[in-house]
Motif scaffolding. Structure first.
Motif, PDB file in Angstrom:
ATOM      1  N   ASN A  46       3.819   5.207 -11.668  1.00  0.00           N
ATOM      2  CA  ASN A  46       4.708   4.572 -12.638  1.00  0.00           C
ATOM      3  C   ASN A  46       4.874   3.106 -12.275  1.00  0.00           C
ATOM      4  O   ASN A  46       5.084   2.254 -13.116  1.00  0.00           O
ATOM      5  CB  ASN A  46       6.066   5.282 -12.625  1.00  0.00           C
ATOM      6  N   ASN A  47       4.753   2.832 -10.976  1.00  0.00           N
ATOM      7  CA  ASN A  47       4.912   1.481 -10.461  1.00  0.00           C
ATOM      8  C   ASN A  47       3.665   1.160  -9.641  1.00  0.00           C
ATOM      9  O   ASN A  47       3.370   1.822  -8.656  1.00  0.00           O
ATOM     10  CB  ASN A  47       6.185   1.453  -9.592  1.00  0.00           C
ATOM     11  N   LEU A  48       2.899   0.162 -10.078  1.00  0.00           N
ATOM     12  CA  LEU A  48       1.592  -0.109  -9.460  1.00  0.00           C
ATOM     13  C   LEU A  48       1.695  -0.468  -7.981  1.00  0.00           C
ATOM     14  O   LEU A  48       0.887  -0.026  -7.167  1.00  0.00           O
ATOM     15  CB  LEU A  48       0.868  -1.225 -10.230  1.00  0.00           C
ATOM     16  N   LYS A  49       2.705  -1.258  -7.624  1.00  0.00           N
ATOM     17  CA  LYS A  49       2.863  -1.682  -6.223  1.00  0.00           C
ATOM     18  C   LYS A  49       3.116  -0.453  -5.338  1.00  0.00           C
ATOM     19  O   LYS A  49       2.530  -0.281  -4.276  1.00  0.00           O
ATOM     20  CB  LYS A  49       4.021  -2.678  -6.120  1.00  0.00           C
ATOM     21  N   LYS A  50       3.988   0.428  -5.834  1.00  0.00           N
ATOM     22  CA  LYS A  50       4.331   1.632  -5.079  1.00  0.00           C
ATOM     23  C   LYS A  50       3.110   2.561  -4.969  1.00  0.00           C
ATOM     24  O   LYS A  50       2.857   3.165  -3.927  1.00  0.00           O
ATOM     25  CB  LYS A  50       5.481   2.360  -5.792  1.00  0.00           C
ATOM     26  N   ALA A  51       2.346   2.665  -6.052  1.00  0.00           N
ATOM     27  CA  ALA A  51       1.143   3.511  -6.039  1.00  0.00           C
ATOM     28  C   ALA A  51       0.158   3.012  -4.979  1.00  0.00           C
ATOM     29  O   ALA A  51      -0.450   3.792  -4.246  1.00  0.00           O
ATOM     30  CB  ALA A  51       0.492   3.519  -7.417  1.00  0.00           C
ATOM     31  N   LYS A  52       0.031   1.705  -4.889  1.00  0.00           N
ATOM     32  CA  LYS A  52      -0.881   1.103  -3.902  1.00  0.00           C
ATOM     33  C   LYS A  52      -0.417   1.436  -2.479  1.00  0.00           C
ATOM     34  O   LYS A  52      -1.218   1.770  -1.607  1.00  0.00           O
ATOM     35  CB  LYS A  52      -0.933  -0.415  -4.103  1.00  0.00           C
ATOM     36  N   GLU A  53       0.901   1.357  -2.267  1.00  0.00           N
ATOM     37  CA  GLU A  53       1.471   1.686  -0.945  1.00  0.00           C
ATOM     38  C   GLU A  53       1.190   3.146  -0.595  1.00  0.00           C
ATOM     39  O   GLU A  53       0.909   3.478   0.559  1.00  0.00           O
ATOM     40  CB  GLU A  53       2.988   1.421  -0.939  1.00  0.00           C
ATOM     41  N   GLU A  54       1.261   4.012  -1.614  1.00  0.00           N
ATOM     42  CA  GLU A  54       1.010   5.439  -1.373  1.00  0.00           C
ATOM     43  C   GLU A  54      -0.448   5.686  -0.982  1.00  0.00           C
ATOM     44  O   GLU A  54      -0.734   6.542  -0.149  1.00  0.00           O
ATOM     45  CB  GLU A  54       1.390   6.267  -2.613  1.00  0.00           C
ATOM     46  N   VAL A  55      -1.377   4.920  -1.564  1.00  0.00           N
ATOM     47  CA  VAL A  55      -2.793   5.027  -1.203  1.00  0.00           C
ATOM     48  C   VAL A  55      -2.976   4.677   0.274  1.00  0.00           C
ATOM     49  O   VAL A  55      -3.643   5.396   1.025  1.00  0.00           O
ATOM     50  CB  VAL A  55      -3.663   4.107  -2.099  1.00  0.00           C
ATOM     51  N   VAL A  56      -2.356   3.577   0.701  1.00  0.00           N
ATOM     52  CA  VAL A  56      -2.437   3.134   2.106  1.00  0.00           C
ATOM     53  C   VAL A  56      -1.898   4.231   3.020  1.00  0.00           C
ATOM     54  O   VAL A  56      -2.506   4.576   4.043  1.00  0.00           O
ATOM     55  CB  VAL A  56      -1.644   1.808   2.309  1.00  0.00           C
ATOM     56  N   GLU A  57      -0.770   4.813   2.626  1.00  0.00           N
ATOM     57  CA  GLU A  57      -0.117   5.864   3.425  1.00  0.00           C
ATOM     58  C   GLU A  57      -1.015   7.102   3.554  1.00  0.00           C
ATOM     59  O   GLU A  57      -1.168   7.667   4.647  1.00  0.00           O
ATOM     60  CB  GLU A  57       1.223   6.223   2.755  1.00  0.00           C
ATOM     61  N   ILE A  58      -1.618   7.524   2.444  1.00  0.00           N
ATOM     62  CA  ILE A  58      -2.489   8.707   2.451  1.00  0.00           C
ATOM     63  C   ILE A  58      -3.685   8.479   3.381  1.00  0.00           C
ATOM     64  O   ILE A  58      -4.053   9.350   4.175  1.00  0.00           O
ATOM     65  CB  ILE A  58      -2.952   9.065   1.016  1.00  0.00           C
ATOM     66  N   LEU A  59      -4.279   7.285   3.306  1.00  0.00           N
ATOM     67  CA  LEU A  59      -5.430   6.992   4.169  1.00  0.00           C
ATOM     68  C   LEU A  59      -5.036   7.026   5.642  1.00  0.00           C
ATOM     69  O   LEU A  59      -5.795   7.491   6.485  1.00  0.00           O
ATOM     70  CB  LEU A  59      -6.059   5.643   3.803  1.00  0.00           C
TER      71      LEU A  59
END
Length: 198
Positions: A175-188
């Protein structure tokens, strides 16, 4: 051995945006839709499509995707018939692609119908991308220049978020692009830690 991350989500959830974030982080991405478009240019597949759906979906020997979509999108049996032709070919295409990327720890397989097609069984990790339904509808209307009614009928053909999430290892709310990007970093980060432990 290269592990496959299945990336999925309903129409308009923003899977491709999330896939691009993974690519930016150095993870190779295979988009199943693009793979399907590629394999559907091969002579064998075109012949199979013609024998299954007739010449009506062709204009002067060229496949008319719009006509084919009109035939399959509101008919589960016809859609299953098309998927039966396309999915095995995409699977082979993906396997060849993975061989070219076998020096990577992870690759992404992005597919809207990862579960519906049964391809989730070939993935080591599954990520579902979600977004509120209204946001998704608006995105698709804008992107595909289509109607609300058409978007809703396409949504009906897919699994709902609840069902997808129940079979996923991770969920990214897009829903929020910045937050989605942070979640990608976290998953990796999590995946790297798991890999070291295994």
């Amino acid at each position: 051995m290269t592990k496959v991350i299945g990336l999925t989500g309903g129409i308009g959830s923003g899977k491709t945006t999330v896939a691009n974030y993974f690519e930016e982080m150095g993870v190779p991405v295979y988009i199943a839709d693009d793979g399907a478009k590629r394999v559907m240019q091969s002579k064998n597949i075109l012949e199979e499509v013609k024998s299954a759906f007739g010449g009506n979906v062709f204009d002067d020997e060229v496949l008319n995707r719009v006509k084919l979509a009109q035939v399959v999108f509101n008919d589960k049996e016809q859609l299953a018939k098309l998927n039966g032709i396309v999915h095995p070919a995409v699977k082979l295409d993906f396997e060849k692609w993975v061989k070219k990327h076998e020096n990577y720890d992870y690759v992404i397989y992005e597919a809207a119908i990862l579960f519906e097609s049964g391809r989730y069984k070939d993935c080591d990790v599954i990520i579902t991308v979600t977004a509120p339904e209204e946001v998704r509808i608006e995105r698709v209307i804008k992107r595909d220049n289509t109607t609300r009614k058409q978007v809703l009928s396409r949504m009906k053909m897919q699994w709902n978020d609840e069902k997808r999430i129940s079979k996923s290892n991770f969920v990214i709310n897009n829903n929020n692009l910045k937050k989605a990007k942070e979640e990608v970093v976290e998953i990796l980060k999590i995946l790297k830690i798991k890999q070291k432990q295994s």
